[in-house]
Design a protein around this motif. Structure first.
Motif, PDB file in Angstrom:
ATOM      1  N   ALA A 151     -63.772 -33.558  82.817  1.00  0.00           N
ATOM      2  CA  ALA A 151     -64.451 -32.816  83.530  1.00  0.00           C
ATOM      3  C   ALA A 151     -63.122 -33.214  84.810  1.00  0.00           C
ATOM      4  N   SER A 152     -63.594 -34.716  85.417  1.00  0.00           N
ATOM      5  CA  SER A 152     -63.164 -34.880  86.086  1.00  0.00           C
ATOM      6  C   SER A 152     -61.085 -34.352  87.191  1.00  0.00           C
ATOM      7  N   TRP A 153     -60.639 -34.664  85.544  1.00  0.00           N
ATOM      8  CA  TRP A 153     -59.042 -34.224  86.211  1.00  0.00           C
ATOM      9  C   TRP A 153     -59.240 -32.775  85.950  1.00  0.00           C
ATOM     10  N   SER A 154     -59.806 -32.274  85.402  1.00  0.00           N
ATOM     11  CA  SER A 154     -60.149 -30.916  85.378  1.00  0.00           C
ATOM     12  C   SER A 154     -60.733 -29.852  86.742  1.00  0.00           C
ATOM     13  N   GLU A 155     -61.459 -31.083  87.385  1.00  0.00           N
ATOM     14  CA  GLU A 155     -61.909 -30.176  88.611  1.00  0.00           C
ATOM     15  C   GLU A 155     -60.709 -30.835  89.379  1.00  0.00           C
ATOM     16  N   VAL A 156     -59.572 -31.691  89.601  1.00  0.00           N
ATOM     17  CA  VAL A 156     -58.487 -31.742  89.952  1.00  0.00           C
ATOM     18  C   VAL A 156     -58.048 -30.862  89.767  1.00  0.00           C
ATOM     19  N   LEU A 157     -57.338 -30.143  89.205  1.00  0.00           N
ATOM     20  CA  LEU A 157     -56.937 -29.300  87.984  1.00  0.00           C
ATOM     21  C   LEU A 157     -57.504 -27.958  88.722  1.00  0.00           C
ATOM     22  N   VAL A 158     -58.726 -27.522  89.145  1.00  0.00           N
ATOM     23  CA  VAL A 158     -59.087 -26.408  88.997  1.00  0.00           C
ATOM     24  C   VAL A 158     -59.012 -26.647  91.118  1.00  0.00           C
ATOM     25  N   GLU A 159     -58.815 -27.809  91.725  1.00  0.00           N
ATOM     26  CA  GLU A 159     -59.008 -27.468  93.103  1.00  0.00           C
ATOM     27  C   GLU A 159     -56.908 -26.832  93.570  1.00  0.00           C
ATOM     28  N   PHE A 160     -56.244 -27.970  93.051  1.00  0.00           N
ATOM     29  CA  PHE A 160     -54.983 -27.471  92.634  1.00  0.00           C
ATOM     30  C   PHE A 160     -54.326 -26.340  92.134  1.00  0.00           C
ATOM     31  N   LEU A 161     -54.538 -25.570  91.444  1.00  0.00           N
ATOM     32  CA  LEU A 161     -54.827 -24.104  91.051  1.00  0.00           C
ATOM     33  C   LEU A 161     -55.351 -22.730  92.167  1.00  0.00           C
ATOM     34  N   VAL A 162     -56.497 -23.230  93.375  1.00  0.00           N
ATOM     35  CA  VAL A 162     -57.056 -23.040  93.664  1.00  0.00           C
ATOM     36  C   VAL A 162     -56.104 -22.734  95.478  1.00  0.00           C
ATOM     37  N   ARG A 163     -55.706 -24.351  94.621  1.00  0.00           N
ATOM     38  CA  ARG A 163     -54.768 -24.818  96.621  1.00  0.00           C
ATOM     39  C   ARG A 163     -53.055 -23.481  96.353  1.00  0.00           C
TER      40      ARG A 163
ATOM     41  N   LEU B  24     -58.154 -21.095  83.482  1.00  0.00           N
ATOM     42  CA  LEU B  24     -56.545 -21.995  83.740  1.00  0.00           C
ATOM     43  C   LEU B  24     -56.370 -23.928  83.816  1.00  0.00           C
ATOM     44  N   ALA B  25     -57.212 -24.557  84.188  1.00  0.00           N
ATOM     45  CA  ALA B  25     -57.126 -25.949  84.225  1.00  0.00           C
ATOM     46  C   ALA B  25     -57.425 -26.810  82.828  1.00  0.00           C
TER      47      ALA B  25
ATOM     48  N   ARG C 278     -45.439 -23.849  84.422  1.00  0.00           N
ATOM     49  CA  ARG C 278     -45.521 -23.226  85.615  1.00  0.00           C
ATOM     50  C   ARG C 278     -45.042 -21.679  85.784  1.00  0.00           C
ATOM     51  N   VAL C 279     -44.445 -20.743  84.627  1.00  0.00           N
ATOM     52  CA  VAL C 279     -44.364 -19.829  84.712  1.00  0.00           C
ATOM     53  C   VAL C 279     -46.490 -19.115  84.365  1.00  0.00           C
ATOM     54  N   LEU C 280     -47.363 -19.597  83.165  1.00  0.00           N
ATOM     55  CA  LEU C 280     -48.138 -19.265  83.517  1.00  0.00           C
ATOM     56  C   LEU C 280     -48.820 -19.621  84.832  1.00  0.00           C
ATOM     57  N   ILE C 281     -49.167 -20.525  85.409  1.00  0.00           N
ATOM     58  CA  ILE C 281     -49.278 -20.487  86.717  1.00  0.00           C
ATOM     59  C   ILE C 281     -49.624 -19.251  87.843  1.00  0.00           C
ATOM     60  N   GLU C 282     -47.727 -19.094  87.800  1.00  0.00           N
ATOM     61  CA  GLU C 282     -47.227 -18.162  89.154  1.00  0.00           C
ATOM     62  C   GLU C 282     -47.787 -16.706  88.386  1.00  0.00           C
ATOM     63  N   GLY C 283     -48.243 -16.430  87.352  1.00  0.00           N
ATOM     64  CA  GLY C 283     -48.338 -15.177  86.324  1.00  0.00           C
ATOM     65  C   GLY C 283     -49.580 -15.307  86.845  1.00  0.00           C
ATOM     66  N   ALA C 284     -50.570 -16.231  87.134  1.00  0.00           N
ATOM     67  CA  ALA C 284     -51.699 -16.455  87.137  1.00  0.00           C
ATOM     68  C   ALA C 284     -52.225 -15.854  88.752  1.00  0.00           C
ATOM     69  N   MET C 285     -51.360 -15.708  90.045  1.00  0.00           N
ATOM     70  CA  MET C 285     -51.631 -16.165  91.346  1.00  0.00           C
ATOM     71  C   MET C 285     -51.540 -14.647  91.760  1.00  0.00           C
TER      72      MET C 285
END
Length: 183
Positions: free
Chosen positions: A121-133, A144-145, A176-183
């Motif tokens: 859960a703590s890693w997921s929180e960091v990933l969520v922050e990263f993805l939102v940024r 997505l996280a 990287r492709v998945l994240i770019e597609g989610a932006m």
């Protein structure tokens, strides 16, 4: 003679390394004491809950270290390269510090299961922050996280068993492709 806090920290660090490389069941308390170079009595002094307490706290320690690494590196490729480096440096023995314990003992101990769940859960929180940024919508980032975390865990397992970092690098490229597609 080591100070009280140093002995406890050495036991915890040693246990975390052993659990990560060998798993929960293959790691004995005598081995932790020997490799930590501490008197046997100090183990139960610092960890009266025995091996289970040692596992719970070592998972939390390792999770914190990974969380700090996730925060320090501002791109997913960098994080996956850190994992690849750790695997290569350890001759592919050190995979995920949480997965090894979770697969080995989380079904037997509620405390260990909860520690592993908290780590993820703590890693997921960091990933969520990263993805939102990165520009992913706040409502989409948690799902997505989870996908990112699951893909990385799977890639770590494949990398370790194949003794080849190619799965980590492939997952990095696809994420990287998945994240770019989610932006």
């Amino acid at each position: 003679m080591a100070k009280r806090g140093e002995t406890r920290a050495r036991l915890l660090s040693t246990a975390a390394t052993l659990f990560r490389t060998q798993g929960y069941h293959a790691t004995g308390l005598n081995q932790v004491v020997e490799e930590g170079r501490v008197p046997k009595g100090s183990l139960y002094f610092h960890f009266p809950g025995g091996k289970e307490q040692l596992a719970v706290e070592s998972v939390a320690l390792a999770a914190g270290e990974v969380r700090a690494s996730l925060r320090a590196v501002d791109d997913l490729d960098g994080v996956l390269e850190l994992f690849a480096e750790h695997l290569v440096e350890s001759d592919f023995r050190r995979g995920c510090p949480v997965a090894t314990v979770a697969l080995d003992a989380a079904g037997e101990s509620e405390r260990i299961r909860a520690a592993c769940a908290s780590a993820y859960a703590s890693w997921s929180e960091v990933l969520v922050e990263f993805l939102v940024r990165q520009g992913v919508a706040v409502d989409r980032a948690p799902g997505l996280a989870t996908t990112v975390l699951a893909a990385v865990e799977g890639a770590l397992l494949l990398t370790k068993t194949r003794r080849d970092v190619a799965p980590l690098r492939q997952v990095a490229a696809d994420l990287r492709v998945l994240i770019e597609g989610a932006m």
